[in-house]
Scaffold this motif. Structure first.
Motif, PDB file in Angstrom:
ATOM      1  N   THR A 126      12.512   2.045  47.604  1.00 22.83           N
ATOM      2  CA  THR A 126      11.419   1.082  47.443  1.00 22.83           C
ATOM      3  C   THR A 126      11.866  -0.081  46.570  1.00 22.83           C
ATOM      4  O   THR A 126      11.629  -1.251  46.898  1.00 22.83           O
ATOM      5  CB  THR A 126      10.205   1.778  46.812  1.00 22.83           C
ATOM      6  OG1 THR A 126       9.851   2.903  47.627  1.00 22.83           O
ATOM      7  CG2 THR A 126       9.036   0.835  46.676  1.00 22.83           C
ATOM      8  N   ILE A 127      12.509   0.228  45.452  1.00 25.17           N
ATOM      9  CA  ILE A 127      12.999  -0.804  44.532  1.00 25.17           C
ATOM     10  C   ILE A 127      14.035  -1.677  45.231  1.00 25.17           C
ATOM     11  O   ILE A 127      13.992  -2.906  45.149  1.00 25.17           O
ATOM     12  CB  ILE A 127      13.580  -0.162  43.258  1.00 25.17           C
ATOM     13  CG1 ILE A 127      12.457   0.509  42.467  1.00 25.17           C
ATOM     14  CG2 ILE A 127      14.310  -1.189  42.411  1.00 25.17           C
ATOM     15  CD1 ILE A 127      12.963   1.484  41.409  1.00 25.17           C
ATOM     16  N   GLU A 128      14.936  -1.038  45.937  1.00 22.75           N
ATOM     17  CA  GLU A 128      15.966  -1.775  46.678  1.00 22.75           C
ATOM     18  C   GLU A 128      15.320  -2.754  47.666  1.00 22.75           C
ATOM     19  O   GLU A 128      15.729  -3.909  47.775  1.00 22.75           O
ATOM     20  CB  GLU A 128      16.844  -0.763  47.433  1.00 22.75           C
ATOM     21  CG  GLU A 128      17.995  -1.344  48.186  1.00 22.75           C
ATOM     22  CD  GLU A 128      18.785  -0.254  48.901  1.00 22.75           C
ATOM     23  OE1 GLU A 128      19.044  -0.430  50.109  1.00 22.75           O
ATOM     24  OE2 GLU A 128      19.121   0.769  48.252  1.00 22.75           O
ATOM     25  N   ASN A 129      14.270  -2.307  48.348  1.00 25.82           N
ATOM     26  CA  ASN A 129      13.598  -3.154  49.349  1.00 25.82           C
ATOM     27  C   ASN A 129      12.930  -4.377  48.722  1.00 25.82           C
ATOM     28  O   ASN A 129      13.027  -5.476  49.265  1.00 25.82           O
ATOM     29  CB  ASN A 129      12.564  -2.340  50.131  1.00 25.82           C
ATOM     30  CG  ASN A 129      13.207  -1.340  51.069  1.00 25.82           C
ATOM     31  OD1 ASN A 129      14.383  -1.438  51.396  1.00 25.82           O
ATOM     32  ND2 ASN A 129      12.431  -0.354  51.492  1.00 25.82           N
ATOM     33  N   VAL A 130      12.237  -4.213  47.583  1.00 22.76           N
ATOM     34  CA  VAL A 130      11.553  -5.375  46.989  1.00 22.76           C
ATOM     35  C   VAL A 130      12.539  -6.330  46.325  1.00 22.76           C
ATOM     36  O   VAL A 130      12.262  -7.525  46.235  1.00 22.76           O
ATOM     37  CB  VAL A 130      10.409  -4.978  46.010  1.00 22.76           C
ATOM     38  CG1 VAL A 130       9.250  -4.382  46.760  1.00 22.76           C
ATOM     39  CG2 VAL A 130      10.886  -4.085  44.898  1.00 22.76           C
ATOM     40  N   ILE A 131      13.689  -5.820  45.906  1.00 22.09           N
ATOM     41  CA  ILE A 131      14.730  -6.702  45.378  1.00 22.09           C
ATOM     42  C   ILE A 131      15.335  -7.504  46.531  1.00 22.09           C
ATOM     43  O   ILE A 131      15.471  -8.727  46.449  1.00 22.09           O
ATOM     44  CB  ILE A 131      15.816  -5.916  44.618  1.00 22.09           C
ATOM     45  CG1 ILE A 131      15.233  -5.365  43.305  1.00 22.09           C
ATOM     46  CG2 ILE A 131      17.029  -6.791  44.333  1.00 22.09           C
ATOM     47  CD1 ILE A 131      16.151  -4.392  42.573  1.00 22.09           C
ATOM     48  N   GLU A 132      15.670  -6.819  47.616  1.00 19.88           N
ATOM     49  CA  GLU A 132      16.249  -7.490  48.780  1.00 19.88           C
ATOM     50  C   GLU A 132      15.296  -8.534  49.368  1.00 19.88           C
ATOM     51  O   GLU A 132      15.715  -9.576  49.864  1.00 19.88           O
ATOM     52  CB  GLU A 132      16.640  -6.476  49.851  1.00 19.88           C
ATOM     53  CG  GLU A 132      17.897  -5.706  49.515  1.00 19.88           C
ATOM     54  CD  GLU A 132      18.239  -4.659  50.581  1.00 19.88           C
ATOM     55  OE1 GLU A 132      17.566  -4.596  51.630  1.00 19.88           O
ATOM     56  OE2 GLU A 132      19.183  -3.894  50.331  1.00 19.88           O
ATOM     57  N   ALA A 133      14.009  -8.256  49.311  1.00 20.15           N
ATOM     58  CA  ALA A 133      13.005  -9.172  49.851  1.00 20.15           C
ATOM     59  C   ALA A 133      12.793 -10.381  48.938  1.00 20.15           C
ATOM     60  O   ALA A 133      12.106 -11.329  49.320  1.00 20.15           O
ATOM     61  CB  ALA A 133      11.682  -8.432  50.065  1.00 20.15           C
ATOM     62  N   GLY A 134      13.370 -10.339  47.743  1.00 19.97           N
ATOM     63  CA  GLY A 134      13.247 -11.475  46.822  1.00 19.97           C
ATOM     64  C   GLY A 134      11.937 -11.511  46.055  1.00 19.97           C
ATOM     65  O   GLY A 134      11.592 -12.525  45.461  1.00 19.97           O
ATOM     66  N   TRP A 135      11.191 -10.392  46.067  1.00 19.16           N
ATOM     67  CA  TRP A 135       9.915 -10.354  45.356  1.00 19.16           C
ATOM     68  C   TRP A 135      10.081  -9.916  43.900  1.00 19.16           C
ATOM     69  O   TRP A 135       9.437 -10.451  43.014  1.00 19.16           O
ATOM     70  CB  TRP A 135       8.922  -9.444  46.076  1.00 19.16           C
ATOM     71  CG  TRP A 135       7.543  -9.536  45.527  1.00 19.16           C
ATOM     72  CD1 TRP A 135       6.611 -10.481  45.841  1.00 19.16           C
ATOM     73  CD2 TRP A 135       6.936  -8.688  44.561  1.00 19.16           C
ATOM     74  NE1 TRP A 135       5.456 -10.267  45.114  1.00 19.16           N
ATOM     75  CE2 TRP A 135       5.627  -9.172  44.321  1.00 19.16           C
ATOM     76  CE3 TRP A 135       7.354  -7.564  43.859  1.00 19.16           C
ATOM     77  CZ2 TRP A 135       4.744  -8.578  43.441  1.00 19.16           C
ATOM     78  CZ3 TRP A 135       6.475  -6.970  42.955  1.00 19.16           C
ATOM     79  CH2 TRP A 135       5.188  -7.479  42.768  1.00 19.16           C
ATOM     80  N   LEU A 136      10.941  -8.967  43.674  1.00 22.07           N
ATOM     81  CA  LEU A 136      11.205  -8.474  42.319  1.00 22.07           C
ATOM     82  C   LEU A 136      12.418  -9.242  41.791  1.00 22.07           C
ATOM     83  O   LEU A 136      13.558  -8.939  42.097  1.00 22.07           O
ATOM     84  CB  LEU A 136      11.476  -6.969  42.338  1.00 22.07           C
ATOM     85  CG  LEU A 136      11.602  -6.267  40.996  1.00 22.07           C
ATOM     86  CD1 LEU A 136      10.301  -6.348  40.211  1.00 22.07           C
ATOM     87  CD2 LEU A 136      11.986  -4.812  41.198  1.00 22.07           C
ATOM     88  N   VAL A 137      12.137 -10.307  41.036  1.00 22.88           N
ATOM     89  CA  VAL A 137      13.193 -11.191  40.562  1.00 22.88           C
ATOM     90  C   VAL A 137      13.064 -11.443  39.070  1.00 22.88           C
ATOM     91  O   VAL A 137      11.972 -11.406  38.517  1.00 22.88           O
ATOM     92  CB  VAL A 137      13.191 -12.552  41.303  1.00 22.88           C
ATOM     93  CG1 VAL A 137      13.506 -12.369  42.779  1.00 22.88           C
ATOM     94  CG2 VAL A 137      11.872 -13.272  41.141  1.00 22.88           C
ATOM     95  N   TYR A 138      14.191 -11.703  38.421  1.00 21.38           N
ATOM     96  CA  TYR A 138      14.169 -12.040  36.988  1.00 21.38           C
ATOM     97  C   TYR A 138      13.997 -13.493  36.846  1.00 21.38           C
ATOM     98  O   TYR A 138      13.344 -14.266  36.785  1.00 21.38           O
ATOM     99  CB  TYR A 138      15.480 -11.620  36.324  1.00 21.38           C
ATOM    100  CG  TYR A 138      15.389 -11.685  34.817  1.00 21.38           C
ATOM    101  CD1 TYR A 138      14.732 -10.705  34.120  1.00 21.38           C
ATOM    102  CD2 TYR A 138      15.939 -12.732  34.104  1.00 21.38           C
ATOM    103  CE1 TYR A 138      14.629 -10.742  32.735  1.00 21.38           C
ATOM    104  CE2 TYR A 138      15.851 -12.787  32.727  1.00 21.38           C
ATOM    105  CZ  TYR A 138      15.201 -11.788  32.040  1.00 21.38           C
ATOM    106  OH  TYR A 138      15.107 -11.848  30.681  1.00 21.38           O
TER     107      TYR A 138
END
Length: 141
Positions: free
Chosen positions: A129-141
């Motif tokens: 799940t974490i990998e997916n939202v990072i790849e989607a560009g939603w979970l960003v620093y």
């Protein structure tokens, strides 16, 4: 993690809480968790901290709402502080062990949140799940 300013900070909320996925239906003030009430502030995480927050505090939850808050406006209003989890020690932005805490009278709603995701565990873990939202560009620093 560096001391650079994040673009976003995140609030994780159990899926049992009344959070609408439609941002336009988000109330001005969501209910506050008992942990936040007891602490006197709203606990937030950076994108780098979200995976461990999920694993440590939401391991038993199959799904969790994650609310994304643009950081700049919180900093401009001087309502965010970087502290250890118990708010006993202040530190530099983004320093090891420092978390963003929101001090604004427990107001968390439509004015503060720009996006909401309902994350669900895959195969009993948060990893995919974490990998997916990072790849989607939603979970960003």
């Amino acid at each position: 993690m560096s001391n650079s300013k994040p673009n976003y900070v995140y609030k994780l909320v159990p899926s049992s809480s009344p959070v609408p996925l439609d941002i336009s239906k988000l109330p001005a003030r969501l209910p506050v968790s008992s942990l936040d009430q007891e602490s006197g502030f709203i606990h937030l995480s950076t994108s780098v901290q979200v995976p461990n927050t999920l694993k440590w505090f939401f391991a038993e939850d199959n799904s969790v709402f994650v609310l994304r808050l643009p950081y700049d406006s919180l900093e401009e209003e001087k309502i965010i502080r970087w502290e250890d989890p118990k708010a006993e020690v202040c530190g530099p932005r983004g320093g090891e062990g420092m978390f963003p805490h929101l001090y604004n009278g427990f107001k968390l709603g439509g004015d503060e949140v720009d996006s909401i995701k309902l994350l669900e565990q895959v195969d009993g873990t948060w990893d995919k799940t974490i990998e997916n939202v990072i790849e989607a560009g939603w979970l960003v620093y």
